[in-house]
Design an enzyme around this catalytic site. Structure first.
Site, PDB file in Angstrom:
ATOM      1  N   LYS A 157      62.948 -29.028 -65.262  1.00 13.11           N
ATOM      2  CA  LYS A 157      61.990 -29.948 -64.640  1.00 13.11           C
ATOM      3  C   LYS A 157      61.291 -30.805 -65.707  1.00 13.11           C
ATOM      4  CE  LYS A 157      59.833 -28.401 -60.831  1.00 13.11           C
ATOM      5  NZ  LYS A 157      60.503 -28.941 -59.637  1.00 13.11           N
TER       6      LYS A 157
HETATM    7  N1  PMP Z   1      65.919 -29.938 -57.040  1.00  7.74           N
HETATM    8  C1  PMP Z   1      64.855 -30.648 -57.442  1.00  7.74           C
HETATM    9  C2  PMP Z   1      65.067 -32.027 -57.953  1.00  7.74           C
HETATM   10  C3  PMP Z   1      63.568 -30.082 -57.369  1.00  7.74           C
HETATM   11  O1  PMP Z   1      62.500 -30.780 -57.761  1.00  7.74           O
HETATM   12  C4  PMP Z   1      63.404 -28.786 -56.859  1.00  7.74           C
HETATM   13  C5  PMP Z   1      62.039 -28.176 -56.749  1.00  7.74           C
HETATM   14  N2  PMP Z   1      61.669 -27.476 -57.890  1.00  7.74           N
HETATM   15  C6  PMP Z   1      64.562 -28.080 -56.471  1.00  7.74           C
HETATM   16  C7  PMP Z   1      65.798 -28.685 -56.570  1.00  7.74           C
HETATM   17  C8  PMP Z   1      64.468 -26.664 -55.999  1.00  7.74           C
HETATM   18  O2  PMP Z   1      64.213 -25.789 -57.080  1.00  7.74           O
HETATM   19  P1  PMP Z   1      63.389 -24.460 -56.891  1.00  7.74           P
HETATM   20  O3  PMP Z   1      64.018 -23.724 -55.775  1.00  7.74           O
HETATM   21  O4  PMP Z   1      63.516 -23.753 -58.185  1.00  7.74           O
HETATM   22  O5  PMP Z   1      61.994 -24.861 -56.579  1.00  7.74           O
END
Ligand code: PMP
Length: 308
Positions: A157
């Site tokens: 992220k």
């Molecule tokens: N893809 C993106 C671009 C995201 O921002 C998120 C949210 N964090 C996810 C997928 C899902 O990831 P996670 O399940 O770890 O929150």
């Protein structure tokens, strides 16, 4: 009464005092890495559970390595800082927990990561539903392509690459849809603007490869574990083309903020019957129970916050 606090420059301060200068590098260039973690309030247990906190901080540290963000905390310390902040804030409701490591140098005209100081901050906000829809959502295929690993690595992220998600989400909502689904430059299905994607076809679940510029989603992993270990379903991780989505029996999105979100319509075409599909429903039911700390088998995914 709960108190809005933040961890900032090594200590816990009122959230209103956690402020940076306009000269901060990360503000100009997105040179930061963040996480989104859920705290889930269970009124029956009178407990707040933080979901897969270690996994989130492991991904966070990976992002810090890529972005050369040197913060003096390891995963254990980050978990302890988080539990301590949650305890001090005293919220008894669903929360969004936001750690941020950022290039804190107050000098903007420098593009060398190795020369810039780093800092870490953490804040917590009450947070209910991310996508305010009862039932299945309406999606469109974005005209924005998913940022490629050769451009900015999307598996972690990194703040700067969220401009890509924000352009896609904004286009989708301005056009009257709830969410955008992005393709890679090659036209493979990648993911939603803030969620990973799954499709169900003839009882088998398919999901794009992380290498198709997906974030390594923790909810994605949880859904895979639930589908395989609990429901005995097969999961295939592979390249998926856009038209396969139109022909799917079910599509659902997964994310910390979005949880398990059924997709009922894509590009004005109904998916399956257009509502919440039966497999999506089963995965969602188990997921909701697990994140609330109700399933002892997954107790190690839920860290209880010691509240007064
Ligand atoms: N893809 C993106 C671009 C995201 O921002 C998120 C949210 N964090 C996810 C997928 C899902 O990831 P996670 O399940 O770890 O929150």
């Amino acid at each position: 009464m709960p108190e809005a606090l933040a961890f900032f420059r090594g200590q816990v301060v009122p959230l209103s005092e956690a402020k940076v200068s306009v000269t901060t590098h990360a503000l100009h260039y997105g040179t930061a890495v963040f996480e989104g973690i859920r705290g889930n309030w269970n009124a029956d247990h009178d407990k707040l559970y933080v979901f897969r906190m270690r996994d989130h901080y492991e991904r966070f540290i990976q992002g810090c390595r890529i972005m050369m963000l040197d913060i003096p905390y390891d995963v254990d310390t980050l978990c302890n800082i988080t539990l301590d902040l949650l305890q001090r804030c005293g919220y008894k409701e669903d929360l969004y927990i936001r750690p941020l490591a950022y290039k804190s140098e107050e000098r903007v005209a420098n593009l060398n990561l190795q020369e810039l100081s780093s800092d870490f901050t953490l804040m917590v906000v009450p947070f209910g539903a991310y996508i305010e829809v009862d039932g299945a959502i309406r999606c469109c295929t974005s005209s924005w392509r998913r940022v490629d690993d050769t451009i900015i690595p999307p598996r972690v992220k990194i703040s700067g690459h969220y401009v890509n998600s924000i352009l896609a989400k904004t286009e989708a909502t301005l056009s009257g849809f709830d969410e955008a689904i992005m393709l890679t430059q090659d036209g493979n299905v990648s993911e939603g603007s803030g969620e990973n994607l799954f499709l169900v076809s003839n009882g088998v679940i398919h999901t794009p490869l992380v290498a198709d510029n997906n974030l390594t989603g923790i909810t994605r992993d949880s859904a895979i574990r639930i589908a395989t270990d609990e429901l005995g379903l097969d999961i295939v991780e592979r390249q998926i083309r856009r038209s396969e989505l139109y022909l799917a029996d079910e599509i659902f999105l997964t994310g910390t903020a979005a949880h398990v979100t059924p997709v009922g319509e894509l590009d004005m075409r109904p998916i399956g019957e257009g509502g919440v599909g039966p497999i999506t429903q089963k995965i969602n039911d188990m997921y909701v129970d697990i994140i609330a700390g109700n399933n002892p088998k997954y107790a190690d995914w839920c860290a209880a916050v010691p509240l007064e």
